[in-house]
Design a protein around this motif. Structure first.
Motif, PDB file in Angstrom:
ATOM      1  N   ALA A  78       0.871  -1.175   0.000  1.00 11.28           N
ATOM      2  CA  ALA A  78       0.000   0.000   0.000  1.00 11.28           C
ATOM      3  C   ALA A  78       0.903   1.217   0.000  1.00 11.28           C
ATOM      4  N   THR A  79       0.780   2.041  -1.005  1.00 10.10           N
ATOM      5  CA  THR A  79       1.661   3.199  -1.135  1.00 10.10           C
ATOM      6  C   THR A  79       0.924   4.353  -1.787  1.00 10.10           C
ATOM      7  N   SER A  80       1.355   5.570  -1.478  1.00  9.85           N
ATOM      8  CA  SER A  80       0.787   6.741  -2.138  1.00  9.85           C
ATOM      9  C   SER A  80       1.710   7.204  -3.258  1.00  9.85           C
ATOM     10  N   LYS A  81       2.822   6.447  -3.504  1.00  7.35           N
ATOM     11  CA  LYS A  81       3.889   7.014  -4.331  1.00  7.35           C
ATOM     12  C   LYS A  81       3.861   6.576  -5.787  1.00  7.35           C
ATOM     13  N   ILE A  82       3.352   5.386  -6.047  1.00  9.76           N
ATOM     14  CA  ILE A  82       3.151   4.990  -7.449  1.00  9.76           C
ATOM     15  C   ILE A  82       1.755   4.386  -7.584  1.00  9.76           C
ATOM     16  N   ARG A  83       1.255   4.359  -8.820  1.00 14.65           N
ATOM     17  CA  ARG A  83      -0.079   3.826  -9.070  1.00 14.65           C
ATOM     18  C   ARG A  83      -0.089   2.752 -10.138  1.00 14.65           C
ATOM     19  N   GLU A  84       0.665   2.970 -11.205  1.00 17.23           N
ATOM     20  CA  GLU A  84       0.600   2.039 -12.332  1.00 17.23           C
ATOM     21  C   GLU A  84       2.007   1.718 -12.828  1.00 17.23           C
ATOM     22  N   PRO A  85       2.123   0.642 -13.638  1.00 21.59           N
ATOM     23  CA  PRO A  85       3.461   0.171 -14.017  1.00 21.59           C
ATOM     24  C   PRO A  85       4.362   1.271 -14.581  1.00 21.59           C
ATOM     25  N   LYS A  86       3.796   2.187 -15.361  1.00 22.28           N
ATOM     26  CA  LYS A  86       4.702   3.179 -15.978  1.00 22.28           C
ATOM     27  C   LYS A  86       5.337   4.086 -14.920  1.00 22.28           C
ATOM     28  N   ASP A  87       4.682   4.202 -13.751  1.00 22.69           N
ATOM     29  CA  ASP A  87       5.271   5.056 -12.696  1.00 22.69           C
ATOM     30  C   ASP A  87       6.624   4.519 -12.236  1.00 22.69           C
ATOM     31  N   LEU A  88       6.799   3.177 -12.360  1.00 18.70           N
ATOM     32  CA  LEU A  88       8.066   2.582 -11.928  1.00 18.70           C
ATOM     33  C   LEU A  88       9.244   3.109 -12.742  1.00 18.70           C
ATOM     34  N   LEU A  89       8.946   3.631 -13.921  1.00 21.33           N
ATOM     35  CA  LEU A  89      10.019   4.109 -14.795  1.00 21.33           C
ATOM     36  C   LEU A  89      10.409   5.552 -14.486  1.00 21.33           C
ATOM     37  N   ALA A  90       9.665   6.198 -13.631  1.00 24.18           N
ATOM     38  CA  ALA A  90       9.964   7.612 -13.364  1.00 24.18           C
ATOM     39  C   ALA A  90       9.768   7.911 -11.878  1.00 24.18           C
ATOM     40  N   ILE A  91      10.538   7.207 -11.050  1.00 25.23           N
ATOM     41  CA  ILE A  91      10.360   7.362  -9.600  1.00 25.23           C
ATOM     42  C   ILE A  91      11.072   8.618  -9.116  1.00 25.23           C
ATOM     43  N   LEU A  94      11.689   8.665  -2.583  1.00 20.21           N
ATOM     44  CA  LEU A  94      12.650   7.692  -2.060  1.00 20.21           C
ATOM     45  C   LEU A  94      11.984   6.324  -1.927  1.00 20.21           C
ATOM     46  N   GLY A  95      10.732   6.319  -1.467  1.00 21.53           N
ATOM     47  CA  GLY A  95       9.998   5.067  -1.346  1.00 21.53           C
ATOM     48  C   GLY A  95       9.092   4.873  -2.560  1.00 21.53           C
ATOM     49  N   PHE A  96       8.668   3.598  -2.768  1.00 21.99           N
ATOM     50  CA  PHE A  96       7.691   3.374  -3.849  1.00 21.99           C
ATOM     51  C   PHE A  96       7.038   2.004  -3.760  1.00 21.99           C
ATOM     52  N   ARG A  97       7.517   1.135  -2.824  1.00 24.46           N
ATOM     53  CA  ARG A  97       7.034  -0.248  -2.868  1.00 24.46           C
ATOM     54  C   ARG A  97       5.905  -0.509  -1.891  1.00 24.46           C
ATOM     55  N   GLY A  98       5.708   0.370  -0.928  1.00 22.71           N
ATOM     56  CA  GLY A  98       4.690   0.126   0.087  1.00 22.71           C
ATOM     57  C   GLY A  98       5.043  -1.051   0.973  1.00 22.71           C
ATOM     58  N   GLU A  99       6.322  -1.219   1.270  1.00 19.57           N
ATOM     59  CA  GLU A  99       6.755  -2.388   2.047  1.00 19.57           C
ATOM     60  C   GLU A  99       7.323  -2.038   3.397  1.00 19.57           C
ATOM     61  N   ALA A 100       7.915  -0.836   3.519  1.00 18.96           N
ATOM     62  CA  ALA A 100       8.758  -0.589   4.678  1.00 18.96           C
ATOM     63  C   ALA A 100       7.963  -0.620   5.988  1.00 18.96           C
ATOM     64  N   LEU A 101       6.876   0.155   6.057  1.00 17.52           N
ATOM     65  CA  LEU A 101       6.161   0.221   7.350  1.00 17.52           C
ATOM     66  C   LEU A 101       5.617  -1.146   7.770  1.00 17.52           C
ATOM     67  N   PRO A 102       4.898  -1.875   6.884  1.00 19.07           N
ATOM     68  CA  PRO A 102       4.444  -3.202   7.328  1.00 19.07           C
ATOM     69  C   PRO A 102       5.602  -4.124   7.704  1.00 19.07           C
ATOM     70  N   ALA A 103       6.715  -4.043   6.975  1.00 16.00           N
ATOM     71  CA  ALA A 103       7.850  -4.917   7.297  1.00 16.00           C
ATOM     72  C   ALA A 103       8.381  -4.597   8.690  1.00 16.00           C
ATOM     73  N   PRO A 291      18.017  11.852 -15.942  1.00 13.16           N
ATOM     74  CA  PRO A 291      16.576  11.663 -16.159  1.00 13.16           C
ATOM     75  C   PRO A 291      16.177  10.272 -15.678  1.00 13.16           C
ATOM     76  N   PRO A 292      14.979  10.127 -15.088  1.00 12.57           N
ATOM     77  CA  PRO A 292      14.610   8.843 -14.483  1.00 12.57           C
ATOM     78  C   PRO A 292      14.709   7.667 -15.444  1.00 12.57           C
ATOM     79  N   GLU A 293      14.533   7.906 -16.737  1.00 16.28           N
ATOM     80  CA  GLU A 293      14.584   6.747 -17.653  1.00 16.28           C
ATOM     81  C   GLU A 293      16.006   6.201 -17.837  1.00 16.28           C
ATOM     82  N   ASN A 298      14.891   0.315  -8.875  1.00 17.90           N
ATOM     83  CA  ASN A 298      14.165  -0.831  -8.340  1.00 17.90           C
ATOM     84  C   ASN A 298      14.957  -2.119  -8.534  1.00 17.90           C
ATOM     85  N   VAL A 299      16.202  -2.149  -8.035  1.00 19.30           N
ATOM     86  CA  VAL A 299      17.020  -3.342  -8.262  1.00 19.30           C
ATOM     87  C   VAL A 299      17.610  -3.911  -6.980  1.00 19.30           C
TER      88      VAL A 299
END
Ligand SMILES: Nc1ncnc2c1ncn2[C@@H]1O[C@H](COP(=O)(O)OP(=O)(O)OP(=O)(O)O)[C@@H](O)[C@H]1O
Ligand SMILES: [Mg+2]
Length: 584
Positions: A78-91, A94-103, A291-293, A298-299
């Motif tokens: 659950a994240t507010s930082k990305i919504r759809e696959p193309k967002d992953l190409l232009a982050i 700092l965060g984008f996966r919605g993993e840190a707080l639950p982890a 440029p983000p591209e 995400n590696v």
């Protein structure tokens, strides 16, 4: 047959995911502070107890969360930082996966307090990933996350936590890296109630470096500003003469994110070659803006590494940017308090300026003219760099104590060490002689006979080809004898026999200059440059001084000799005015 494969319960899934994201207290601090920065916080306060093993608290004044978002923030993915696959190409966050707080929540006792406006906020208590309570609370706009007893429910991980001191050091490093990436944000870190880092909002990176490591280091820094197309490199690197041995001190940022990339740091260190002794480790603070591209963030599970679309080109950018910084007047040590100004990045697109050589070919030359052709000179990309300037065609020069050359410039005075300066000139000449045309040699009517040790004779034999490019024709004549049939003549005060003897001894018996980490070519060029350069104590005519000065400024790195010392010290006019109590 009974089924072997089954789905894991959510709690266990979270703990496995937490294993990747949460390595220890420092990674918890990193994730929480990154969330604060993504929420546009202006101030972030971090408090740890017992190295963070007992408690970590991160409080910010960012935009906070409403009650629904606060609950959702603890769900995986659950994240507010990305919504759809193309967002992953232009982050751009700092965060984008919605993993840190639950982890983090799944392996600790976590309390989240947050408010979107001053006044009414939300407080959530989570134990080992289970929400125990959600209630209203009074708080100012912003978010505080408190993480207690990390790994209380994963004893296997708890066992691997290091001592409180070691974990504290790791937290300090993480906070320093984040604070460097965001100089406009105020940071405060305390450990067991004692302040460890205090970095108020700063106007620029240089002031932030001063807040974190002291004004003294900040004064030793040379600005970096380099651009190639849409890629930019900026930051600060330490003056070569100030660099000392020790641990690696390279800090690299990509889009504000601290990343680890050994090849890029190696490229930056390579730019220092010959200006620092092997083993010296300069501080470097380098900020890449691509440029983000052109970069994939995400590696890596903790995002400590990124992948570049064209790593070799990025390495080149870093090498050239640092090299240019070291070739600028700013990299000459000033006397007094002067601070190198931060230059603006050149605007895109780039115009790779051609190097303009100031060498004049003069018949009555003190120094043999450089064999460098115009193409050879421009092969080394050396765009415009901060350089001294003076009235008229030539500066006014005079020699002091037969050792230093004083030069009057618009900016004040330059003091050139004639021996160091000539070493730099000869070293670069010699490298060119290896790659392109050999240096002119003078045939001797009667060969010189050198009586050497058997080891030195072996060195002469092994390096004869290289020495030949520099003008020495050597012939081994016996186990202890070498004949010299031709010698170079780099300047009229040159003692060909002595320079060769000293150089062969140095190459045979070693010295910091001919460190084995260097290549044979470098060792020969460095050693002979040192032995052949005009010495301190040698009186020079005005014409000879001009020749040396011009040749020095035609080198790639005029401000640094080959031993890790400056060739030039500046005395800024402002410093003189200051000493005499003049306003300016
Ligand atoms: N300090 C904070 N201030 C405001 N919102 C926050 C804060 N911390 C977390 N959030 C919200 O909670 C969401 C989840 O945070 P979390 O750290 O788990 O994921 P993320 O930051 O989106 O991605 P990543 O896992 O890569 O860090 C964020 O997307 C953000 O909207
Ligand atoms: Mg996050």
């Amino acid at each position: 047959m009974p089924r072997r494969i089954h789905h894991l319960p959510d709690g266990l899934i979270d703990q496995i995911a937490a294993g990747e994201v949460v390595e220890g207290p420092a990674s918890v601090v990193k994730e929480l502070v990154e969330n604060s920065l993504d929420a546009a916080a202006r101030h972030v306060e971090i408090a740890i107890r017992n190295g963070g093993k007992t408690e970590i608290r991160v409080a910010d004044d960012g935009w906070g969360m409403g009650p629904e978002d606060a609950l959702a923030a603890l769900d995986r993915h659950a994240t507010s930082k990305i919504r759809e696959p193309k967002d992953l190409l232009a982050i751009r966050t700092l965060g984008f996966r919605g993993e840190a707080l639950p982890a983090i929540a799944s392996v600790s006792r976590l309390v989240l307090e947050t408010a979107e406006r001053d006044g009414q906020g939300t407080r959530m208590v989570v134990v080992g990933g289970r929400v125990q309570a959600v209630e209203g609370c009074a708080r100012q706009r912003g978010t505080t996350v408190t993480v207690r007893t990390l790994f209380f429910n994963v004893p296997a991980r708890a066992k691997f936590l290091r001592s409180a001191a070691a974990e504290t050091r790791a937290v300090v490093e993480v906070v320093a890296a984040l604070a460097l990436g965001f100089p406009h944000v105020g940071f405060r870190l305390e450990s067991n109630h004692a302040p460890l880092v205090e970095a108020p909002p700063a106007a620029d990176t240089r002031s932030r470096i001063a807040a974190l490591w002291g004004e003294e280091l900040a004064r030793e820094l040379v600005p970096v500003a380099h651009r190639v197309g849409r890629w930019a490199l900026s930051g600060w690197v330490q003056r070569p003469a100030a660099a000392s041995a020790g641990r690696r001190r390279g800090h690299l940022f990509v889009g504000g994110r601290a990343v680890i990339d050994r090849s890029l740091l190696r490229a930056a260190t390579r730019a220092y070659e010959t200006t620092i002794p092997p083993g010296a480790r300069p501080w470097m603070f380098l900020f890449l803006d691509l440029p983000p591209e052109d970069v994939d963030v995400n590696v890596h599970p903790t995002k400590a590494q990124v992948r570049f679309r064209d790593p070799a080109a990025v390495e080149r950018l870093v090498y050239e940017g640092v090299r240019q910084a070291l070739a600028s007047l700013h990299s000459a040590a000033p006397l007094g308090e002067a601070v190198a100004p931060s230059p603006p990045l050149p605007p895109p697109p780039p115009t790779p300026a051609r190097r303009t050589s100031t060498v004049r070919s003069s018949q009555t030359s003190l120094f043999v003219p450089t064999p460098a052709t115009p193409e050879a000179a421009s092969a080394v990309a050396a765009p415009a760099r901060a350089q001294p300037s003076w009235d008229g065609a030539r500066p006014h020069l005079w020699q002091v104590h037969a050792t230093y050359i004083f030069v009057e410039t618009h900016q004040g005075l330059l003091i050139v060490d004639q021996h160091s300066a000539h070493e730099r000139v000869l070293y670069e000449d010699f490298l060119r002689a290896f790659e392109r045309e050999p240096l002119a040699a003078q045939r001797l009517l009667l060969p010189l006979t050198l009586h050497l040790t058997p080891e030195e004779v072996r060195t002469a034999e092994a390096c004869a080809g290289l020495f030949a490019r520099l003008g020495y024709e050597l012939e081994v004549f016996g186990p202890r004898t070498v004949l010299v049939r031709a010698v170079p003549c780099p300047h009229p005060y040159f003692d060909a026999e002595r320079a060769l003897r000293e150089s062969l001894a140095e190459l045979t018996y070693g010295s910091p200059l001919v460190d084995p980490a260097r290549t044979q070519h470098q060792r020969v060029a460095l050693s002979l440059a040192c032995k052949a350069a005009i010495k301190a104590g040698q009186r020079l005519t005005t014409e000879e001084m001009h020749e040396l000065f011009d040749r020095l400024f035609a080198t790639e790195l005029p401000y640094h000799d080959i031993h890790g010392r400056p060739t030039i010290v500046q005395l800024p006019l402002a410093e003189l005015h200051h000493r005499f109590g003049r306003s300016g």
